[in-house]
Design an enzyme around this catalytic site. Structure first.
Site, PDB file in Angstrom:
ATOM      1  N   CYS A  40      52.316  40.900  32.668  1.00 48.42           N
ATOM      2  CA  CYS A  40      51.607  39.531  33.148  1.00 48.42           C
ATOM      3  C   CYS A  40      50.133  39.316  32.594  1.00 48.42           C
ATOM      4  O   CYS A  40      49.671  40.625  32.036  1.00 48.42           O
ATOM      5  CB  CYS A  40      51.742  39.462  34.607  1.00 48.42           C
ATOM      6  SG  CYS A  40      50.762  38.020  35.403  1.00 48.42           S
ATOM      7  N   HIS A  41      49.696  38.306  32.620  1.00 52.33           N
ATOM      8  CA  HIS A  41      48.376  37.956  31.996  1.00 52.33           C
ATOM      9  C   HIS A  41      47.225  38.851  32.448  1.00 52.33           C
ATOM     10  O   HIS A  41      46.488  39.085  31.735  1.00 52.33           O
ATOM     11  CB  HIS A  41      48.083  36.153  32.488  1.00 52.33           C
ATOM     12  CG  HIS A  41      47.449  35.560  31.518  1.00 52.33           C
ATOM     13  ND1 HIS A  41      48.657  35.035  30.501  1.00 52.33           N
ATOM     14  CD2 HIS A  41      46.593  35.212  30.911  1.00 52.33           C
ATOM     15  CE1 HIS A  41      48.031  34.290  29.757  1.00 52.33           C
ATOM     16  NE2 HIS A  41      46.764  34.535  29.841  1.00 52.33           N
ATOM     17  N   THR A  42      47.237  38.897  33.810  1.00 47.56           N
ATOM     18  CA  THR A  42      46.165  39.871  34.437  1.00 47.56           C
ATOM     19  C   THR A  42      45.962  41.507  33.690  1.00 47.56           C
ATOM     20  O   THR A  42      45.014  41.811  33.756  1.00 47.56           O
ATOM     21  CB  THR A  42      46.035  39.683  35.887  1.00 47.56           C
ATOM     22  OG1 THR A  42      44.850  39.842  36.216  1.00 47.56           O
ATOM     23  CG2 THR A  42      46.995  40.329  36.302  1.00 47.56           C
ATOM     24  N   HIS A  62      51.774  45.102  37.585  1.00 48.67           N
ATOM     25  CA  HIS A  62      51.806  44.693  39.089  1.00 48.67           C
ATOM     26  C   HIS A  62      53.084  43.779  39.236  1.00 48.67           C
ATOM     27  O   HIS A  62      53.256  43.127  40.285  1.00 48.67           O
ATOM     28  CB  HIS A  62      50.696  43.814  39.402  1.00 48.67           C
ATOM     29  CG  HIS A  62      50.436  42.560  38.406  1.00 48.67           C
ATOM     30  ND1 HIS A  62      50.054  42.799  37.145  1.00 48.67           N
ATOM     31  CD2 HIS A  62      50.852  41.498  38.888  1.00 48.67           C
ATOM     32  CE1 HIS A  62      50.161  41.308  36.723  1.00 48.67           C
ATOM     33  NE2 HIS A  62      50.472  40.690  37.788  1.00 48.67           N
ATOM     34  N   GLU A  63      54.139  43.954  38.358  1.00 52.69           N
ATOM     35  CA  GLU A  63      55.319  43.021  38.391  1.00 52.69           C
ATOM     36  C   GLU A  63      56.692  44.077  38.368  1.00 52.69           C
ATOM     37  O   GLU A  63      57.333  43.694  37.133  1.00 52.69           O
ATOM     38  CB  GLU A  63      55.165  41.824  37.175  1.00 52.69           C
ATOM     39  CG  GLU A  63      56.096  40.653  37.666  1.00 52.69           C
ATOM     40  CD  GLU A  63      55.833  39.585  36.733  1.00 52.69           C
ATOM     41  OE1 GLU A  63      55.307  38.457  37.108  1.00 52.69           O
ATOM     42  OE2 GLU A  63      56.310  39.807  35.550  1.00 52.69           O
ATOM     43  N   CYS A  92      50.510  44.131  56.270  1.00 51.72           N
ATOM     44  CA  CYS A  92      50.497  44.957  57.094  1.00 51.72           C
ATOM     45  C   CYS A  92      51.021  44.707  58.437  1.00 51.72           C
ATOM     46  O   CYS A  92      51.602  45.520  59.574  1.00 51.72           O
ATOM     47  CB  CYS A  92      49.250  45.809  57.446  1.00 51.72           C
ATOM     48  SG  CYS A  92      48.115  44.872  58.331  1.00 51.72           S
ATOM     49  N   CYS A  95      46.626  43.514  60.687  1.00 51.90           N
ATOM     50  CA  CYS A  95      45.361  43.218  60.397  1.00 51.90           C
ATOM     51  C   CYS A  95      44.833  41.635  60.991  1.00 51.90           C
ATOM     52  O   CYS A  95      45.897  40.808  61.329  1.00 51.90           O
ATOM     53  CB  CYS A  95      44.694  43.255  59.056  1.00 51.90           C
ATOM     54  SG  CYS A  95      45.516  42.004  57.949  1.00 51.90           S
ATOM     55  N   CYS A  98      46.437  39.191  58.850  1.00 48.65           N
ATOM     56  CA  CYS A  98      47.949  38.955  59.202  1.00 48.65           C
ATOM     57  C   CYS A  98      48.450  38.453  60.466  1.00 48.65           C
ATOM     58  O   CYS A  98      49.185  37.621  60.272  1.00 48.65           O
ATOM     59  CB  CYS A  98      48.634  40.443  58.997  1.00 48.65           C
ATOM     60  SG  CYS A  98      48.864  41.285  57.243  1.00 48.65           S
ATOM     61  N   CYS A 106      46.400  40.176  53.285  1.00 48.94           N
ATOM     62  CA  CYS A 106      45.987  41.025  54.125  1.00 48.94           C
ATOM     63  C   CYS A 106      45.035  41.902  53.787  1.00 48.94           C
ATOM     64  O   CYS A 106      44.837  42.002  52.684  1.00 48.94           O
ATOM     65  CB  CYS A 106      47.328  41.878  54.102  1.00 48.94           C
ATOM     66  SG  CYS A 106      47.400  43.583  54.902  1.00 48.94           S
ATOM     67  N   ARG A 110      42.451  46.558  51.105  1.00 51.82           N
ATOM     68  CA  ARG A 110      41.910  45.625  50.248  1.00 51.82           C
ATOM     69  C   ARG A 110      40.681  46.618  49.542  1.00 51.82           C
ATOM     70  O   ARG A 110      40.649  46.641  48.455  1.00 51.82           O
ATOM     71  CB  ARG A 110      41.295  44.588  50.750  1.00 51.82           C
ATOM     72  CG  ARG A 110      40.675  43.583  50.095  1.00 51.82           C
ATOM     73  CD  ARG A 110      40.297  42.361  50.791  1.00 51.82           C
ATOM     74  NE  ARG A 110      39.533  41.496  49.873  1.00 51.82           N
ATOM     75  CZ  ARG A 110      38.361  41.453  49.770  1.00 51.82           C
ATOM     76  NH1 ARG A 110      37.350  42.287  51.091  1.00 51.82           N
ATOM     77  NH2 ARG A 110      37.345  40.623  49.282  1.00 51.82           N
ATOM     78  N   CYS A 169      55.564  39.038  40.722  1.00 44.21           N
ATOM     79  CA  CYS A 169      54.333  37.952  40.453  1.00 44.21           C
ATOM     80  C   CYS A 169      54.625  36.648  40.317  1.00 44.21           C
ATOM     81  O   CYS A 169      54.571  35.592  40.763  1.00 44.21           O
ATOM     82  CB  CYS A 169      53.519  38.724  39.246  1.00 44.21           C
ATOM     83  SG  CYS A 169      51.862  37.595  39.374  1.00 44.21           S
ATOM     84  N   ARG A 370      58.131  35.490  29.614  1.00 41.95           N
ATOM     85  CA  ARG A 370      58.058  36.721  30.180  1.00 41.95           C
ATOM     86  C   ARG A 370      58.619  37.772  29.223  1.00 41.95           C
ATOM     87  O   ARG A 370      59.903  37.655  28.934  1.00 41.95           O
ATOM     88  CB  ARG A 370      58.587  36.564  31.632  1.00 41.95           C
ATOM     89  CG  ARG A 370      58.038  36.817  32.857  1.00 41.95           C
ATOM     90  CD  ARG A 370      56.548  37.409  32.739  1.00 41.95           C
ATOM     91  NE  ARG A 370      55.798  37.353  33.922  1.00 41.95           N
ATOM     92  CZ  ARG A 370      54.676  36.713  33.713  1.00 41.95           C
ATOM     93  NH1 ARG A 370      54.045  35.987  32.749  1.00 41.95           N
ATOM     94  NH2 ARG A 370      53.769  36.827  35.028  1.00 41.95           N
TER      95      ARG A 370
END
Ligand code: NAD
Ligand code: 022
Ligand code: ZN
Length: 375
Positions: A40-42, A62-63, A92, A95, A98, A106, A110, A169, A370
């Site tokens: 992915c891009h990020t 992250h995907e 979670c 918190c 949430c 969440c 973090r 993602c 993708r």
């Protein structure tokens, strides 16, 4: 244990495919065998060095999608053998965020997630004794990774990893922005700016909820056929209309006796702040809502005349499509398996981990929607 990973050794340098060491899961953590991961891009943005918060060395990605191999003490929601999708936005369920029911952001882990470490402040990855950072709490560019229990969504076991990884993602972000954030109703008019891996999923989300007019805007004419493939009804290339984009779009969306134009909903899927302004101003006066999905570079600012908001337009944003990962991601996997949404045609390139740098090139040059790495 030894695992195969693509290591981001420094800004602007290619990923190095090598063997790294991974410690087992501690309390509240799970060890996952990653079977497939999207590019992915990020990930590219961080690797390029443009992300001021990017940390090196790190395991990006992250995907992903994979299988639980081992669980740490106290883990109750998943067990070895379960199929899961890692969540860069955890859930979670305890918190204040949430519990508010008003946001999916969440806050449980973090701070440590942003620092590239697990919730106890340490990393599970190392190479030759040197610590490697985790990334977005997921680090899926490795065939095994360790995640907090609250950052995995358990999904059905008959779903193919090389497709559902994209739900980690792009798919959820695009479809979720339509359903969770904008809450688009049947019969609505919508404009989608940027028809990449996110915008195409916004389009198929709009088709899913029964939007009437789905206008796609992109500076690349190749995206016309892609948009139409997923439900776009009209295409606009801003470079080819010979007039200003916003009045052109407002004119296209004129409806009703008063002939006031503007879309009910617009979506920025470019990350360009000028486009974000166009998207806001192309909304209908009185009720139009513009959703910012694109992530702009650090320090960038958006602007418009306050008049745009005073006359009833709303400017909003969304992370991970407003989805509560553990609750919503399994449902999106079901939608895919039931044929309600499409993923297969968007996965234009599949490659082994060794070719991941080529995958980045394809994405960078706009040749792929993708690319997916299969381990
Ligand atoms: P992409 O590069 O695949 O697609 C972007 C598209 O925008 C391309 O087709 C490009 O031609 C088009 N474009 C560029 N400039 C334009 C302009 N001026 N006018 C119209 N179109 C233009 O990127 P993507 O993977 O689809 O991601 C889009 C954005 O969404 C990125 O900024 C990404 O970081 C962000 N994103 C946000 C979230 C979130 O949770 N908010 C999640 C995932 C991705
Ligand atoms: C995913 N993104 C872009 C392409 N693929 C992406 C990037 C950032 C976010 C969401 C998706 C995002 C929006 C808001 C936040 N993030 C902040 C969340 C918060 O503060 O609670 C974000 C996220 C994770 C990370 C950084 C920013 C991180 O782990 N480093 C969700
Ligand atoms: Zn992403």
């Amino acid at each position: 244990m030894d695992v195969r990973a693509a290591v981001a050794v420094g800004a602007g340098k290619p990923l190095e495919i090598t063997t790294v060491q991974l410690e087992g899961p501690k309390a509240g953590e799970v060890l996952i065998e990653i079977k497939a991961t999207g590019i992915c891009h990020t990930d590219w943005f961080t690797l390029s060095g443009e992300d001021p918060e990017g940390l090196f060395p790190a395991i990006l990605g992250h995907e992903g999608a994979g299988v639980v191999v081992e669980v740490g003490t106290g883990v109750t929601s998943v067990k070895p053998g379960d199929h899961v999708i890692p969540l860069y936005t955890p859930e979670c369920r305890q918190c204040p965020s949430c519990l508010s029911r008003k946001t999916n952001l969440c806050t449980a882990i973090r701070a440590t997630q942003g620092q590239g470490v697990m919730p106890d402040g340490t990393s599970r990855f190392s190479i030759g004794g040197q610590k490697l950072h985790h990334y977005m709490g997921t680090s899926t560019f490795a065939n095994y990774t360790v995640l907090p229990e609250i950052a995995v969504a358990k999904v059905r076991e008959d779903a193919p990893f090389d497709k559902i990884c994209y739900i980690g993602c792009g798919v959820t972000t695009g479809i979720g922005a339509v359903i969770n954030t904008a809450k688009v109703e049947a019969g609505a008019t919508a404009i989608v700016f940027g028809l990449g891996g996110i915008g195409l999923n916004v389009i198929q989300g709009l088709r899913l909820v029964g939007a009437d007019m789905i206008i796609g805007v992109d500076i690349n004419n190749d995206k016309k056929a892609w948009g139409e493939r997923f439900g776009m009804t009209h295409f606009v290339n801003p470079a080819e209309i010979g007039t200003d984009l916003v009045p052109y779009l407002v004119n296209m969306t004129k409806r009703g006796a008063d002939q006031i134009g503007g879309a009910d909903y617009t979506f920025d899927c470019t990350g360009n702040t000028k486009v974000m302004r166009q998207a806001l101003e192309a909304c209908h006066r009185g009720w139009g809502e513009s959703i910012v999905i694109g992530v702009a570079g650090a320090g960038q600012e958006i602007s418009t005349r306050p008049f745009q908001l005073v006359t009833g337009r709303s400017w909003r944003g969304t992370a991970f499509g407003g989805a509560r990962g553990r609750t919503d991601v399994p449902k999106i996997v079901d939608w895919y398996m039931d044929g309600k949404i499409e993923i297969d045609p968007m996965i234009t390139h599949v490659m082994p981990l060794e070719d991941i740098n080529k995958g980045f090139e394809l994405m960078h040059h706009g040749e792929s929607v993708r690319g997916v790495v299969v381990f």
